[in-house]
Design a protein around this motif. Structure first.
Motif, short mmCIF file in Angstrom:
data_model
loop_
_atom_site.label_atom_id
_atom_site.label_comp_id
_atom_site.label_asym_id
_atom_site.label_seq_id
_atom_site.Cartn_x
_atom_site.Cartn_y
_atom_site.Cartn_z
N UNK A 1 0.77 -1.12 -0.02
CA UNK A 1 0.10 -0.03 0.02
C UNK A 1 0.82 1.15 -0.01
N UNK A 2 1.96 1.32 0.91
CA UNK A 2 2.73 2.36 1.09
C UNK A 2 3.56 2.89 -0.34
N UNK A 3 3.83 1.78 -1.18
CA UNK A 3 4.57 1.81 -2.15
C UNK A 3 3.67 2.31 -3.25
N UNK A 4 2.42 1.57 -3.53
CA UNK A 4 1.35 2.21 -4.34
C UNK A 4 1.13 3.67 -4.17
N UNK A 5 0.69 3.93 -3.05
CA UNK A 5 0.23 5.36 -2.74
C UNK A 5 1.26 6.23 -3.01
N UNK A 6 2.38 5.81 -2.69
CA UNK A 6 3.45 7.04 -2.94
C UNK A 6 3.80 7.28 -4.60
N UNK A 7 3.42 6.05 -5.22
CA UNK A 7 3.60 6.13 -6.76
C UNK A 7 2.23 6.68 -7.42
N UNK A 8 1.33 7.19 -6.70
CA UNK A 8 0.12 7.86 -6.98
C UNK A 8 -1.13 6.92 -7.41
N UNK A 9 -1.04 5.59 -6.64
CA UNK A 9 -1.93 4.75 -6.88
C UNK A 9 -2.88 4.34 -5.64
N UNK B 1 -0.84 11.26 -0.55
CA UNK B 1 0.36 10.85 0.21
C UNK B 1 1.64 11.12 -0.57
N UNK B 2 1.29 10.94 -1.96
CA UNK B 2 2.60 11.15 -2.82
C UNK B 2 3.04 12.50 -2.92
N UNK B 3 2.29 13.53 -2.20
CA UNK B 3 2.84 14.86 -2.34
C UNK B 3 3.09 15.15 -1.05
N UNK B 4 3.17 14.59 0.13
CA UNK B 4 3.52 14.72 1.38
C UNK B 4 4.66 13.96 1.88
N UNK B 5 4.79 12.73 1.25
CA UNK B 5 5.85 11.76 2.02
C UNK B 5 6.70 11.33 0.99
N UNK B 6 8.12 11.06 1.42
CA UNK B 6 8.94 10.59 0.38
C UNK B 6 9.39 8.99 1.21
N UNK B 7 9.44 8.26 0.05
CA UNK B 7 9.60 6.91 0.56
C UNK B 7 11.24 6.43 0.28
N UNK B 8 11.89 5.74 1.09
CA UNK B 8 13.10 5.09 1.00
C UNK B 8 12.77 3.73 1.02
#
Length: 222
Positions: free
Chosen positions: A34-42, A57-64
């Motif tokens: 979910x976190x990977x998808x949503x940070x990719x805009x899904x 989420x994609x506009x506010x969080x940065x994923x490592x």
């Protein structure tokens, strides 16, 4: 700003350092997806609320996704760097840039003038094109210890992208307890908000780290 997920009952305030330990493997996989998808805009199960309104989420969080894949020269960071340098050129070196632009266009026109195929050039050069052409980027020492690189990366992400928080996946196991305390303390001192999503826990940085645990039986401890 509050982060929650439809599979748990607690809210995470996006402030300071938060660690989410998910011991149930099936739920852990779902959370990572979910976190990977949503940070990719899904779509996914996370909801991020800011002042009673849902935000992307994609506009506010940065994923490592992996500490071993980080780079201070990733595309988003470099674009912000070029925008900053463009501002410097406009404010203090614009006349020199225009002179350089005229020189480059004149050179290119001379080269293509006698070509048997009809060619043309754009009428202008963007300031960012100069930085791209010359490969301007941050000095990056990939031989550094991964923990040093993680901290360097966090500082640059915060300075240039200014996310509400950096989300780290599977990071805690790389650190000794002392290293973890030093790392989280440095993030706290620099006012960098972070969320660590982990399969297993370790020592907690007291006073500065909030911890939420979902055990194998999906019981929540916090």
């Amino acid at each position: 700003m509050i982060l929650t997920h439809r599979e748990w009952n607690f809210n995470i305030e996006i402030e300071g350092l938060n660690t989410i330990i998910i011991e149930n493997p099936k739920l852990y996989r779902r959370i990572l997806m979910d976190i990977d998808n949503q940070l990719s805009g899904l779509e996914g199960g996370f909801t991020l609320i800011n002042e009673l309104k849902e935000v992307k989420i994609s506009s506010e969080l940065y994923l490592v996704r992996s500490p071993f894949l980080i780079s201070i020269n990733d595309k988003k960071i470099i674009n912000k760097l070029y925008a900053e340098l463009k501002g410097d050129v406009i404010s203090s070196e614009f006349d020199r840039f225009q002179e350089l632009e005229r020189s480059i266009l004149s050179f290119v026109n001379e080269i293509i003038f006698n070509n048997s195929i009809g060619l043309e050039v754009d009428c202008s050069i963007e300031i960012e094109d100069i930085f791209k052409l010359t490969g301007v980027k941050f000095c990056e020492d990939t031989g550094k210890d991964i923990i040093e690189r993680l901290l360097e990366h966090a500082l640059i992400v915060q300075d240039y992208l200014m996310p509400s928080a950096i989300v780290y996946l599977n990071t805690r196991s790389l650190f000794s307890d002392i290293e973890w305390c030093d790392f989280t303390k440095e993030l706290s001192v620099r006012n960098i908000n972070a969320i660590f999503i982990e399969r297993y826990g370790g020592a907690v940085s007291k006073l500065i780290e909030k911890r939420y645990t979902i055990d194998e039986d999906l019981c929540e401890i916090y």
